[in-house]
Design a protein around this motif. Structure first.
Motif, PDB file in Angstrom:
ATOM      1  N   ILE A  86      16.096  64.668  45.230  1.00  0.00           N
ATOM      2  CA  ILE A  86      16.148  66.082  45.625  1.00  0.00           C
ATOM      3  C   ILE A  86      16.893  66.900  44.570  1.00  0.00           C
ATOM      4  O   ILE A  86      16.450  67.979  44.151  1.00  0.00           O
ATOM      5  CB  ILE A  86      16.827  66.244  47.000  1.00  0.00           C
ATOM      6  CG1 ILE A  86      15.912  65.724  48.113  1.00  0.00           C
ATOM      7  CG2 ILE A  86      17.152  67.715  47.264  1.00  0.00           C
ATOM      8  CD1 ILE A  86      16.543  65.786  49.488  1.00  0.00           C
ATOM      9  N   SER A  87      18.030  66.387  44.126  1.00  0.00           N
ATOM     10  CA  SER A  87      18.828  67.113  43.142  1.00  0.00           C
ATOM     11  C   SER A  87      18.075  67.293  41.840  1.00  0.00           C
ATOM     12  O   SER A  87      18.080  68.374  41.235  1.00  0.00           O
ATOM     13  CB  SER A  87      20.137  66.358  42.880  1.00  0.00           C
ATOM     14  OG  SER A  87      20.898  66.231  44.063  1.00  0.00           O
ATOM     15  N   GLN A  88      17.412  66.228  41.396  1.00  0.00           N
ATOM     16  CA  GLN A  88      16.689  66.299  40.122  1.00  0.00           C
ATOM     17  C   GLN A  88      15.543  67.295  40.196  1.00  0.00           C
ATOM     18  O   GLN A  88      15.337  68.082  39.272  1.00  0.00           O
ATOM     19  CB  GLN A  88      16.165  64.902  39.757  1.00  0.00           C
ATOM     20  CG  GLN A  88      15.688  64.781  38.326  1.00  0.00           C
ATOM     21  CD  GLN A  88      14.199  65.098  38.173  1.00  0.00           C
ATOM     22  OE1 GLN A  88      13.490  65.237  39.151  1.00  0.00           O
ATOM     23  NE2 GLN A  88      13.738  65.228  36.946  1.00  0.00           N
ATOM     24  N   ILE A  89      14.812  67.290  41.287  1.00  0.00           N
ATOM     25  CA  ILE A  89      13.696  68.226  41.415  1.00  0.00           C
ATOM     26  C   ILE A  89      14.210  69.661  41.439  1.00  0.00           C
ATOM     27  O   ILE A  89      13.670  70.558  40.768  1.00  0.00           O
ATOM     28  CB  ILE A  89      12.869  67.926  42.679  1.00  0.00           C
ATOM     29  CG1 ILE A  89      12.129  66.581  42.516  1.00  0.00           C
ATOM     30  CG2 ILE A  89      11.860  69.044  42.940  1.00  0.00           C
ATOM     31  CD1 ILE A  89      11.408  66.139  43.761  1.00  0.00           C
ATOM     32  N   LYS A  90      15.289  69.900  42.210  1.00  0.00           N
ATOM     33  CA  LYS A  90      15.804  71.257  42.364  1.00  0.00           C
ATOM     34  C   LYS A  90      16.231  71.863  41.032  1.00  0.00           C
ATOM     35  O   LYS A  90      15.984  73.031  40.762  1.00  0.00           O
ATOM     36  CB  LYS A  90      16.983  71.263  43.349  1.00  0.00           C
ATOM     37  CG  LYS A  90      16.566  71.163  44.810  1.00  0.00           C
ATOM     38  CD  LYS A  90      17.751  70.921  45.713  1.00  0.00           C
ATOM     39  CE  LYS A  90      18.625  72.148  45.853  1.00  0.00           C
ATOM     40  NZ  LYS A  90      17.949  73.288  46.487  1.00  0.00           N
ATOM     41  N   ALA A 149      18.711  81.164  43.501  1.00  0.00           N
ATOM     42  CA  ALA A 149      19.431  80.933  42.243  1.00  0.00           C
ATOM     43  C   ALA A 149      20.454  79.808  42.391  1.00  0.00           C
ATOM     44  O   ALA A 149      20.586  78.954  41.508  1.00  0.00           O
ATOM     45  CB  ALA A 149      20.112  82.214  41.785  1.00  0.00           C
ATOM     46  N   LEU A 150      21.169  79.786  43.516  1.00  0.00           N
ATOM     47  CA  LEU A 150      22.175  78.741  43.715  1.00  0.00           C
ATOM     48  C   LEU A 150      21.533  77.382  43.948  1.00  0.00           C
ATOM     49  O   LEU A 150      22.120  76.344  43.621  1.00  0.00           O
ATOM     50  CB  LEU A 150      23.088  79.104  44.884  1.00  0.00           C
ATOM     51  CG  LEU A 150      24.120  80.185  44.590  1.00  0.00           C
ATOM     52  CD1 LEU A 150      24.885  80.545  45.848  1.00  0.00           C
ATOM     53  CD2 LEU A 150      25.099  79.724  43.515  1.00  0.00           C
ATOM     54  N   GLY A 151      20.325  77.380  44.505  1.00  0.00           N
ATOM     55  CA  GLY A 151      19.616  76.114  44.687  1.00  0.00           C
ATOM     56  C   GLY A 151      19.336  75.416  43.379  1.00  0.00           C
ATOM     57  O   GLY A 151      19.205  74.189  43.319  1.00  0.00           O
ATOM     58  N   GLY A 152      19.277  76.211  42.297  1.00  0.00           N
ATOM     59  CA  GLY A 152      18.982  75.637  40.994  1.00  0.00           C
ATOM     60  C   GLY A 152      20.151  74.903  40.362  1.00  0.00           C
ATOM     61  O   GLY A 152      19.993  74.271  39.319  1.00  0.00           O
ATOM     62  N   ILE A 153      21.349  74.974  40.983  1.00  0.00           N
ATOM     63  CA  ILE A 153      22.497  74.267  40.398  1.00  0.00           C
ATOM     64  C   ILE A 153      22.822  73.003  41.188  1.00  0.00           C
ATOM     65  O   ILE A 153      23.961  72.525  41.180  1.00  0.00           O
ATOM     66  CB  ILE A 153      23.734  75.175  40.299  1.00  0.00           C
ATOM     67  CG1 ILE A 153      24.225  75.596  41.678  1.00  0.00           C
ATOM     68  CG2 ILE A 153      23.460  76.376  39.436  1.00  0.00           C
ATOM     69  CD1 ILE A 153      25.614  76.169  41.661  1.00  0.00           C
ATOM     70  N   ALA A 154      21.818  72.447  41.840  1.00  0.00           N
ATOM     71  CA  ALA A 154      22.023  71.220  42.608  1.00  0.00           C
ATOM     72  C   ALA A 154      22.023  69.991  41.724  1.00  0.00           C
ATOM     73  O   ALA A 154      21.949  68.872  42.217  1.00  0.00           O
ATOM     74  CB  ALA A 154      20.915  71.096  43.663  1.00  0.00           C
ATOM     75  N   TYR A 155      22.124  70.185  40.430  1.00  0.00           N
ATOM     76  CA  TYR A 155      22.051  69.052  39.515  1.00  0.00           C
ATOM     77  C   TYR A 155      23.244  68.112  39.694  1.00  0.00           C
ATOM     78  O   TYR A 155      24.318  68.499  40.140  1.00  0.00           O
ATOM     79  CB  TYR A 155      21.996  69.544  38.071  1.00  0.00           C
ATOM     80  CG  TYR A 155      23.053  70.523  37.687  1.00  0.00           C
ATOM     81  CD1 TYR A 155      24.317  70.096  37.304  1.00  0.00           C
ATOM     82  CD2 TYR A 155      22.808  71.900  37.703  1.00  0.00           C
ATOM     83  CE1 TYR A 155      25.300  70.996  36.946  1.00  0.00           C
ATOM     84  CE2 TYR A 155      23.792  72.806  37.344  1.00  0.00           C
ATOM     85  CZ  TYR A 155      25.032  72.342  36.967  1.00  0.00           C
ATOM     86  OH  TYR A 155      26.008  73.239  36.619  1.00  0.00           O
ATOM     87  N   LEU A 156      23.042  66.852  39.327  1.00  0.00           N
ATOM     88  CA  LEU A 156      24.083  65.841  39.438  1.00  0.00           C
ATOM     89  C   LEU A 156      24.832  65.624  38.134  1.00  0.00           C
ATOM     90  O   LEU A 156      25.765  64.814  38.084  1.00  0.00           O
ATOM     91  CB  LEU A 156      23.459  64.519  39.900  1.00  0.00           C
ATOM     92  CG  LEU A 156      22.828  64.548  41.294  1.00  0.00           C
ATOM     93  CD1 LEU A 156      22.237  63.183  41.636  1.00  0.00           C
ATOM     94  CD2 LEU A 156      23.837  64.950  42.362  1.00  0.00           C
ATOM     95  N   ALA A 157      24.429  66.333  37.075  1.00  0.00           N
ATOM     96  CA  ALA A 157      25.118  66.173  35.797  1.00  0.00           C
ATOM     97  C   ALA A 157      26.602  66.492  35.920  1.00  0.00           C
ATOM     98  O   ALA A 157      27.427  65.894  35.227  1.00  0.00           O
ATOM     99  CB  ALA A 157      24.473  67.078  34.743  1.00  0.00           C
ATOM    100  N   ASP A 158      26.956  67.423  36.810  1.00  0.00           N
ATOM    101  CA  ASP A 158      28.364  67.756  36.994  1.00  0.00           C
ATOM    102  C   ASP A 158      29.182  66.529  37.376  1.00  0.00           C
ATOM    103  O   ASP A 158      30.325  66.370  36.937  1.00  0.00           O
ATOM    104  CB  ASP A 158      28.519  68.816  38.083  1.00  0.00           C
ATOM    105  CG  ASP A 158      28.391  70.230  37.533  1.00  0.00           C
ATOM    106  OD1 ASP A 158      28.788  70.440  36.370  1.00  0.00           O
ATOM    107  OD2 ASP A 158      27.895  71.110  38.251  1.00  0.00           O
TER     108      ASP A 158
END
Length: 551
Positions: free
Chosen positions: A326-330, A49-58
């Motif tokens: 990596i971030s986008q895929i995750k 679940a935490l792997g899914g918040i690797a986005y760079l939008a933050d």
């Protein structure tokens, strides 16, 4: 349990085979996640679940707020939003993990009703494609810098590369998130640590940055405008619950680990999210004089500037591109997955037909691609500021129903209900609170209530949702939560530990075995019927008659 899902659209056993739908993965799209499938440990689920918040939008969100309002206002705004998101996320995460339901199913029984929650399913689906588009835009910027691909080609690449991963559901997603998270963490944290260690003066420049619209001080309007953008992420709890619903049963033996995993992967996601937003402000200020304010909000430029200070120039762009990809895929496999669940839920309830989840993977990706091609990145904060009003109204309404109406007022049934026939079509408690809160907050956001209230639109959404949810429940005396007091099955719904029962019964329509919480008695046969067959019963042949609980 057999992982093939089947549905009858006519409501007769004779036509069940013709209407059967075979899922491409074990995702339990419209239903309770059975114990037989939930084989992961609490910490594996939490890591996934935490792997899914690797986005760079933050990083972009934090940078945009910081460059506009200054570091002080940005940090306070980020903290305010994080507190609201954490507090509202606790009851939602608990219910998702304890009763193994996604947020749409929780919403149905927490004030909205069977059809009323279609409103919030659309809100959540919109969240997934808006953020898919944002992450896809960031990846396209990386591909343009690293491989010189035109942006429009980068948008296509970032969209279609996730499809093979989304097809295989939770098993593939868990492996992807677990194996890529360590690499992502190192690439994200190492540059920040290096910059601070090598040049402590960067911290002073960061803290002293006043912003284009600020004077260096902290003021309420700027904080609330920034918090409104951050609060657009409040719907992220829905994606966290899409993983948390696969938590194993809570027992005395695993109680501490279970709770730690739920808090860490549920509301706890916002701790890392807030940290990333603050880092985004730091990196934007660091590279501002070099690239200018427009490019300083782009994560690829932020990390290129950070990597450039600590490694050979030939390695800088490749590593920055690797981090972005990596971030986008995750995150975008999660966005595509969760969005498809939300669209499928809505479509099936409205039409009584279940076309299969992959149809809506493509629909969600189509919406996201359209936003990317329209250059949504250029007006990011406007989109997120508007969207946050709807997201806040929804999440606060459901969280209040659980925390106040269920546990304090005892007007809402303590145990969540999602099955058709057990719920009223529309429950005014959630629908009234949500519509009023989101409507008035959107009006405030667009200055319809005056310029003074405009920055306070997130507050309007949260306060109205929090107040109207219990008030409407009191006014209606909780009459519109349950259409029936029982589901007609003698077998208990919960086991001795309070977990959903693992007893398996066969649905007489699709002839598949399902666990007890996914079934009700059939209206016309001395048998049981599963929740998906109930959802696709267009003539109501199997749906139990109304029998409201005694007052």
């Amino acid at each position: 349990m057999d992982t093939t899902s089947r549905a009858s659209t006519t409501g007769t056993a004779g036509t069940a085979a013709d209407q059967a739908v075979k899922e491409t993965l074990e995702d339990y799209t419209l239903r309770f996640a059975p114990r037989s499938y939930r084989r992961w440990t609490p910490m594996v689920v939490a890591t996934t679940a935490l792997g899914g918040i690797a986005y760079l939008a933050d990083f972009s969100i934090g940078a945009g707020i910081g460059l506009t309002h200054g570091t002080g206002n940005a940090l306070v705004a980020i903290a305010v939003a994080a507190v609201v998101i954490f507090v509202t996320g606790v009851p939602l995460a608990y219910y998702g993990a304890r009763y193994n339901l996604d947020l749409d199913l929780i919403t149905r029984g927490s004030g909205f009703g069977y059809y009323g929650s279609v409103l919030t399913s659309v809100i959540f689906a919109s969240f997934t494609f808006i953020f898919f588009a944002l992450e896809g835009s960031i990846m396209a910027q990386g591909l343009k810098l690293g491989l010189h691909l035109p942006l429009w080609i980068g948008y296509l690449v970032s969209t279609f590369m996730v499809i093979p991963l989304v097809v295989y559901g939770m098993k593939a997603l868990s492996r992807l998130q677990v194996w890529t998270t360590p690499v992502w963490l190192v690439l994200m944290i190492a540059p920040l640590v290096y910059l601070i260690a090598q040049d402590p003066g960067t911290v002073d420049r960061f803290l002293g940055y006043a912003g284009t619209d600020g004077d260096g001080g902290v003021d309420t309007a700027s904080v609330l405008l920034g918090a409104g953008v951050c609060l657009s992420l409040i719907a992220q709890i829905g994606e966290q619950i899409d993983y948390l619903r696969f938590m194993p049963p809570r027992t005395e033996a695993n109680r501490r680990t279970w709770w730690a995993a739920v808090l860490m992967a549920g509301p706890g996601w916002v701790v890392l999210g807030a940290l990333k937003q603050a880092i985004g402000v730091f990196l934007a200020v660091h590279i501002l004089t070099e690239v200018g304010p427009a490019a300083a909000t782009e994560p690829i430029q932020q990390f290129r500037g950070a990597f450039d200070a600590m490694m050979p120039s030939w390695l800088v762009i490749p590593l920055a591109v690797v981090l972005v990809v990596i971030s986008q895929i995750k995150i975008n496999v999660t966005n595509a997955y969760s969005g498809s669940l939300a669209w499928t839920n809505s479509f099936t309830r409205i039409t009584g037909h279940y076309p299969g989840r992959m149809v809506f993977v493509l629909v969600n990706l189509g919406f996201a691609l359209a936003l990317m091609e329209a250059d949504m990145f250029g007006f990011l904060n406007d989109i997120l500021g508007f969207y946050s009003n709807c997201a806040i109204a929804w999440v606060v309404t459901v969280a209040t129903d659980i925390g106040v109406n269920k546990f304090l007022l005892k007007l809402s049934p303590l145990q969540p209900e999602f099955r058709r026939g057990m719920l009223y079509a529309v429950n005014p408690v959630g629908v009234v609170a949500f519509v009023a809160a989101s409507g008035l907050s959107i009006a405030a956001y667009f200055h319809a209530l005056g310029d003074t209230l405009q920055p306070y639109s997130p507050v309007v959404a949260a306060v109205l949702a929090f107040a109207l949810t219990p008030l409407t429940a009191i006014a209606t005396r909780g009459r519109y939560y349950l259409r029936r007091a029982d589901d007609g099955i003698a077998e208990p719904l919960l086991d001795a530990d309070g977990n959903p029962s693992a007893v398996v019964l066969d649905c007489h329509v699709c002839h598949q075995p399902y666990e007890r919480p996914d079934l009700t008695a059939c209206r016309t046969h001395d048998a049981v019927v599963c929740s998906l067959c109930l959802s696709t019963d267009r003539i109501g042949d199997h749906i139990l008659p109304a029998r409201p609980p005694a007052a």
